[in-house]
Write an enzyme that holds these catalytic residues in place. Sequence first.
Site, PDB file in Angstrom:
ATOM      1  N   SER A  47       0.957  -1.273   0.083  1.00 40.19           N
ATOM      2  CA  SER A  47      -0.109   0.121   0.012  1.00 40.19           C
ATOM      3  C   SER A  47       0.912   1.324  -0.031  1.00 40.19           C
ATOM      4  O   SER A  47       0.443   2.290  -0.864  1.00 40.19           O
ATOM      5  CB  SER A  47      -0.850  -0.119   1.125  1.00 40.19           C
ATOM      6  OG  SER A  47      -1.704  -1.237   1.213  1.00 40.19           O
ATOM      7  N   GLU A 120      -6.478   5.663 -16.368  1.00 42.43           N
ATOM      8  CA  GLU A 120      -5.663   4.561 -16.755  1.00 42.43           C
ATOM      9  C   GLU A 120      -6.114   3.684 -17.664  1.00 42.43           C
ATOM     10  O   GLU A 120      -7.115   3.787 -18.057  1.00 42.43           O
ATOM     11  CB  GLU A 120      -5.383   4.133 -15.337  1.00 42.43           C
ATOM     12  CG  GLU A 120      -4.230   5.088 -14.416  1.00 42.43           C
ATOM     13  CD  GLU A 120      -3.958   4.418 -13.077  1.00 42.43           C
ATOM     14  OE1 GLU A 120      -2.832   4.453 -12.670  1.00 42.43           O
ATOM     15  OE2 GLU A 120      -4.801   3.552 -12.431  1.00 42.43           O
ATOM     16  N   ASP A 217       2.440 -14.846   2.798  1.00 38.69           N
ATOM     17  CA  ASP A 217       1.868 -15.553   4.212  1.00 38.69           C
ATOM     18  C   ASP A 217       0.729 -15.980   4.464  1.00 38.69           C
ATOM     19  O   ASP A 217       0.256 -17.107   4.686  1.00 38.69           O
ATOM     20  CB  ASP A 217       2.713 -15.135   5.355  1.00 38.69           C
ATOM     21  CG  ASP A 217       4.135 -14.561   5.083  1.00 38.69           C
ATOM     22  OD1 ASP A 217       4.727 -14.974   4.348  1.00 38.69           O
ATOM     23  OD2 ASP A 217       4.546 -13.560   6.157  1.00 38.69           O
ATOM     24  N   HIS A 238       3.068  -6.074 -14.084  1.00 37.20           N
ATOM     25  CA  HIS A 238       2.705  -4.699 -14.837  1.00 37.20           C
ATOM     26  C   HIS A 238       3.895  -4.342 -15.613  1.00 37.20           C
ATOM     27  O   HIS A 238       4.883  -4.819 -15.562  1.00 37.20           O
ATOM     28  CB  HIS A 238       3.281  -3.812 -13.460  1.00 37.20           C
ATOM     29  CG  HIS A 238       2.521  -2.432 -13.419  1.00 37.20           C
ATOM     30  ND1 HIS A 238       3.346  -1.726 -14.654  1.00 37.20           N
ATOM     31  CD2 HIS A 238       1.622  -1.650 -12.944  1.00 37.20           C
ATOM     32  CE1 HIS A 238       2.717  -0.425 -14.353  1.00 37.20           C
ATOM     33  NE2 HIS A 238       1.862  -0.577 -13.525  1.00 37.20           N
ATOM     34  N   ARG A 286      -3.737  -4.212 -19.262  1.00 38.72           N
ATOM     35  CA  ARG A 286      -2.424  -4.447 -18.668  1.00 38.72           C
ATOM     36  C   ARG A 286      -1.725  -5.458 -19.214  1.00 38.72           C
ATOM     37  O   ARG A 286      -0.625  -5.908 -19.539  1.00 38.72           O
ATOM     38  CB  ARG A 286      -2.498  -4.333 -17.126  1.00 38.72           C
ATOM     39  CG  ARG A 286      -1.299  -4.044 -16.200  1.00 38.72           C
ATOM     40  CD  ARG A 286      -1.724  -3.750 -15.000  1.00 38.72           C
ATOM     41  NE  ARG A 286      -1.802  -2.432 -14.652  1.00 38.72           N
ATOM     42  CZ  ARG A 286      -1.948  -1.903 -13.404  1.00 38.72           C
ATOM     43  NH1 ARG A 286      -1.866  -3.066 -12.473  1.00 38.72           N
ATOM     44  NH2 ARG A 286      -2.175  -0.737 -13.368  1.00 38.72           N
ATOM     45  N   HIS A 347       3.186  -8.001 -10.136  1.00 41.83           N
ATOM     46  CA  HIS A 347       2.630  -6.826  -9.365  1.00 41.83           C
ATOM     47  C   HIS A 347       1.564  -6.990  -8.535  1.00 41.83           C
ATOM     48  O   HIS A 347       1.343  -6.323  -7.463  1.00 41.83           O
ATOM     49  CB  HIS A 347       2.486  -5.856 -10.573  1.00 41.83           C
ATOM     50  CG  HIS A 347       1.766  -4.661 -10.236  1.00 41.83           C
ATOM     51  ND1 HIS A 347       2.634  -3.644  -9.540  1.00 41.83           N
ATOM     52  CD2 HIS A 347       0.486  -4.045 -10.112  1.00 41.83           C
ATOM     53  CE1 HIS A 347       1.718  -2.466  -9.200  1.00 41.83           C
ATOM     54  NE2 HIS A 347       0.458  -2.667  -9.485  1.00 41.83           N
ATOM     55  N   ARG A 382      -6.860  -7.291 -13.214  1.00 38.49           N
ATOM     56  CA  ARG A 382      -7.340  -6.548 -12.474  1.00 38.49           C
ATOM     57  C   ARG A 382      -7.278  -5.127 -13.278  1.00 38.49           C
ATOM     58  O   ARG A 382      -6.414  -5.014 -14.004  1.00 38.49           O
ATOM     59  CB  ARG A 382      -6.757  -6.360 -11.232  1.00 38.49           C
ATOM     60  CG  ARG A 382      -6.844  -5.012 -10.477  1.00 38.49           C
ATOM     61  CD  ARG A 382      -6.096  -5.036  -9.088  1.00 38.49           C
ATOM     62  NE  ARG A 382      -4.861  -4.858  -9.350  1.00 38.49           N
ATOM     63  CZ  ARG A 382      -4.255  -3.776  -9.392  1.00 38.49           C
ATOM     64  NH1 ARG A 382      -4.887  -2.667  -8.953  1.00 38.49           N
ATOM     65  NH2 ARG A 382      -2.929  -3.853  -9.657  1.00 38.49           N
TER      66      ARG A 382
HETATM   67  P1  FAD Z   1      -0.321  -4.549   1.996  1.00 36.26           P
HETATM   68  O1  FAD Z   1      -0.382  -3.234   1.421  1.00 36.26           O
HETATM   69  O2  FAD Z   1       0.554  -5.391   0.920  1.00 36.26           O
HETATM   70  O3  FAD Z   1       0.054  -4.878   3.397  1.00 36.26           O
HETATM   71  C1  FAD Z   1       0.007  -6.282   3.780  1.00 36.26           C
HETATM   72  C2  FAD Z   1       0.997  -6.231   5.191  1.00 36.26           C
HETATM   73  O4  FAD Z   1       0.761  -7.474   5.743  1.00 36.26           O
HETATM   74  C3  FAD Z   1       1.968  -5.505   5.287  1.00 36.26           C
HETATM   75  O5  FAD Z   1       2.266  -4.700   6.400  1.00 36.26           O
HETATM   76  C4  FAD Z   1       2.956  -6.950   5.678  1.00 36.26           C
HETATM   77  O6  FAD Z   1       4.224  -6.591   6.373  1.00 36.26           O
HETATM   78  C5  FAD Z   1       1.953  -7.705   6.663  1.00 36.26           C
HETATM   79  N1  FAD Z   1       2.178  -9.038   6.745  1.00 36.26           N
HETATM   80  C6  FAD Z   1       2.399  -9.860   5.723  1.00 36.26           C
HETATM   81  N2  FAD Z   1       2.538 -11.081   5.895  1.00 36.26           N
HETATM   82  C7  FAD Z   1       2.496 -11.124   7.615  1.00 36.26           C
HETATM   83  C8  FAD Z   1       2.436 -12.118   8.521  1.00 36.26           C
HETATM   84  N3  FAD Z   1       2.456 -13.368   8.267  1.00 36.26           N
HETATM   85  N4  FAD Z   1       2.458 -11.743   9.760  1.00 36.26           N
HETATM   86  C9  FAD Z   1       2.245 -10.340  10.034  1.00 36.26           C
HETATM   87  N5  FAD Z   1       2.310  -9.556   9.001  1.00 36.26           N
HETATM   88  C10 FAD Z   1       2.320  -9.908   7.696  1.00 36.26           C
HETATM   89  N6  FAD Z   1      -3.346  -0.384  -6.375  1.00 36.26           N
HETATM   90  C11 FAD Z   1      -4.037   0.545  -6.544  1.00 36.26           C
HETATM   91  O7  FAD Z   1      -5.378   0.511  -6.681  1.00 36.26           O
HETATM   92  N7  FAD Z   1      -3.570   1.779  -7.251  1.00 36.26           N
HETATM   93  C12 FAD Z   1      -2.381   1.856  -7.408  1.00 36.26           C
HETATM   94  O8  FAD Z   1      -1.806   2.956  -7.818  1.00 36.26           O
HETATM   95  C13 FAD Z   1      -1.240   1.009  -7.068  1.00 36.26           C
HETATM   96  N8  FAD Z   1       0.021   1.105  -7.285  1.00 36.26           N
HETATM   97  C14 FAD Z   1       0.622   0.205  -6.969  1.00 36.26           C
HETATM   98  C15 FAD Z   1       2.209   0.389  -6.941  1.00 36.26           C
HETATM   99  C16 FAD Z   1       3.008  -0.462  -6.215  1.00 36.26           C
HETATM  100  C17 FAD Z   1       4.648  -0.456  -6.639  1.00 36.26           C
HETATM  101  C18 FAD Z   1       2.719  -1.638  -5.788  1.00 36.26           C
HETATM  102  C19 FAD Z   1       3.700  -2.913  -5.474  1.00 36.26           C
HETATM  103  C20 FAD Z   1       1.311  -2.037  -5.634  1.00 36.26           C
HETATM  104  C21 FAD Z   1       0.366  -1.030  -6.414  1.00 36.26           C
HETATM  105  N9  FAD Z   1      -1.203  -1.319  -6.165  1.00 36.26           N
HETATM  106  C22 FAD Z   1      -1.888  -0.275  -6.648  1.00 36.26           C
HETATM  107  C23 FAD Z   1      -1.649  -2.606  -5.564  1.00 36.26           C
HETATM  108  C24 FAD Z   1      -2.113  -2.059  -4.067  1.00 36.26           C
HETATM  109  O9  FAD Z   1      -0.994  -1.151  -3.626  1.00 36.26           O
HETATM  110  C25 FAD Z   1      -2.310  -3.147  -3.340  1.00 36.26           C
HETATM  111  O10 FAD Z   1      -2.998  -4.101  -3.829  1.00 36.26           O
HETATM  112  C26 FAD Z   1      -2.770  -2.957  -1.951  1.00 36.26           C
HETATM  113  O11 FAD Z   1      -1.970  -1.864  -1.429  1.00 36.26           O
HETATM  114  C27 FAD Z   1      -2.853  -4.090  -1.049  1.00 36.26           C
HETATM  115  O12 FAD Z   1      -3.079  -3.679   0.328  1.00 36.26           O
HETATM  116  P2  FAD Z   1      -3.333  -4.640   1.402  1.00 36.26           P
HETATM  117  O13 FAD Z   1      -3.651  -3.767   2.737  1.00 36.26           O
HETATM  118  O14 FAD Z   1      -4.087  -5.785   1.079  1.00 36.26           O
HETATM  119  O15 FAD Z   1      -1.748  -5.463   1.413  1.00 36.26           O
HETATM  120  C1  SIN Z   2       0.179   2.267 -11.286  1.00 37.99           C
HETATM  121  O1  SIN Z   2       0.324   3.243 -10.780  1.00 37.99           O
HETATM  122  O2  SIN Z   2       0.583   1.744 -12.631  1.00 37.99           O
HETATM  123  C2  SIN Z   2      -0.302   1.162 -10.660  1.00 37.99           C
HETATM  124  C3  SIN Z   2      -1.658   0.959 -10.373  1.00 37.99           C
HETATM  125  C4  SIN Z   2      -2.332  -0.190  -9.957  1.00 37.99           C
HETATM  126  O3  SIN Z   2      -1.609  -1.153 -10.012  1.00 37.99           O
HETATM  127  O4  SIN Z   2      -3.650  -0.314  -9.785  1.00 37.99           O
END
Ligand code: FAD
Ligand code: SIN
Length: 540
Positions: A47, A120, A217, A238, A286, A347, A382
């Site tokens: 995130s 996008e 995990d 990506h 994508r 990605h 996605r």
């Molecule tokens: P995460 O944000 O990945 O959080 C997971 C958490 O779980 C972390 O804190 C980790 O340390 C913790 N964790 C994992 N395993 C364990 C465990 N066993 N025990 C304890 N803690 C653990 N999406 C969009 O919609 N728009 C965007 O612009 C976009 N840009 C992106 C750019 C990049 C570079 C990336 C990598 C992704 C992007 N995405 C985007 C996708 C989006 O960011 C993610 O899908 C989203 O943030 C996932 O959020 P989450 O809270 O589910 O997981």
């Molecule tokens: C990006 O900014 O290209 C990532 C957007 C996304 O993964 O949704």
Amino acid sequence: MKYSEYSVVIIGSGAAGLYSALKISQQIALPDGIILITKSKLGESNSMYAQGGIVGVIHQNKDDSVELHVKDTINAGAGLCDIDAVKDISEASDVVINDLISSDINFDEDDNGNLNFTLEAAHSVRRILHSGGDATGKNITTGLMKKVLEDETITIQENSIAVELLIDMDNNCKGVILYNELTGEHEIVYTSALVLATGGVGQVYKYTTNPECTTGDGIALAYNAGAIIQDMEFIQFHPTALALSSESKNRFLISEAVRGEGAKLINHDGKEFMASYHDKRELAPRDVVARAIFSEMKKDHASNVFLNASIIGCKKLLDRFPTISKKCRENGIDISQKPIPVAPAAHYTMGGIKSTIEGRTSIKGLYAIGEVASTGLHGANRLASNSLLECVVMAYELADYLSFANLSIPKKIDEAIRLTIEKYSSALSDDEYDIEQLKNNLKNIMWDNVGIVRTQESLKKAKEEVLKLKKEFKRDSKCLNTQEYEYRNMLTIAMLIIDSALARKESRGAHTRMDYKQSNEHALHTEVVKSTERKLVNVE
Ligand code: FAD
Ligand code: SIN
């Protein structure tokens, strides 16, 4: 073993974990409190690095509607979206995004103070909200962290990795075993609502845009606990990650929004090539753009193509993409003058723990929200910026659902739970493993054989090699440290992806089989369940 009890336990501190902690604490008077556990530092997550933005189907955007967003999401999803999940998440968008705005999460505005929406790939209208130009994830995550830290009812525990779920004889989740890196001890946390918000699996691939913590995990834990795991073959690559050299593995993202603002892909001869792959060119879905780049790279025997962003103009590039401009400048590339070397990288995980939009899974008391979950919103591919939306809508809906649930802590520990706990009191064998090297071997196998294009032969080769790695790593439950736990989970995830990819004998969305190039109109979701034997819904 040290133990504690909380009404709600949230694992993971990305957008889904942080926002759910906040909403649950705001909405429910919990008898035994709430704990947010993370294996990293608070907020370190996918995130934090999100750039492009978050889909906002909101009343402030007169050009958009739920119908249009549903249509775009389903088109990108290549026939595998769950239509009810898409509609429900799209409809909830207005309330949830406006709740974020009223919680001091600021999105960029134009000179008249109106929200600024960008475009996008595969979106038919400008509907992406962004913050700090290309720092949307950082601003959402730090904004939510601030609120969580101010909330005295939320306990935070960092540097602790969840290693096994406690499941009783009746298939109810009653808690979790943690490994606390600071004390070097295992701990037990009992609860009536265990929420996995642990994100995706990007780190099982050699090249990824994801940070180190994304080792799958949560999916591995839920699989070992017997939950239904869905659609693991659909890994989104990506198209444009910064490819400075073939050695740079954790790759910085060059947001799709750069193409949304007009940047063009060019090959090593300086020629634009997207027109020969799709009529939407740079803004094709994508998976199409990733495959087009992959095929240009193969044609030129090159490890990258280029993105020419100079067309956008120096001032707009700096205003709109400050993070990307800075990162490239630090690496000697002035993006207003020079093309950026880019290549695809793993990605996003479309599959995961099968769950409803409130996060309910096939195990009672176990919830999965955000990227770790598979609601069917994304289908086989996605739509950009739908994932942050899914994270916050699921967190919001989960809080609503739990406000009607019985959240008293289970008092009875049955035989199944007792046996699980017992394993963590036993001594470890003195085998030593070079985990860094083992992780790299696994990532290479996955990238070379289970990547953007796959065949029966490459998948079988990968399966054989991963099974060999599994056999050589002699720790199936208790491990020595966080690195070992992560590697154990990565092996499980690799097998889930390979088995699901072998079962899907067709090409669809992000899953491309060179030996089955067509889509099968009767295709279903792929489900894997660990029990006495695996059940695969075969798509043939
Ligand atoms: P995460 O944000 O990945 O959080 C997971 C958490 O779980 C972390 O804190 C980790 O340390 C913790 N964790 C994992 N395993 C364990 C465990 N066993 N025990 C304890 N803690 C653990 N999406 C969009 O919609 N728009 C965007 O612009 C976009 N840009 C992106 C750019 C990049 C570079 C990336 C990598 C992704 C992007 N995405 C985007 C996708 C989006 O960011 C993610 O899908 C989203 O943030 C996932 O959020 P989450 O809270 O589910 O997981
Ligand atoms: C990006 O900014 O290209 C990532 C957007 C996304 O993964 O949704």
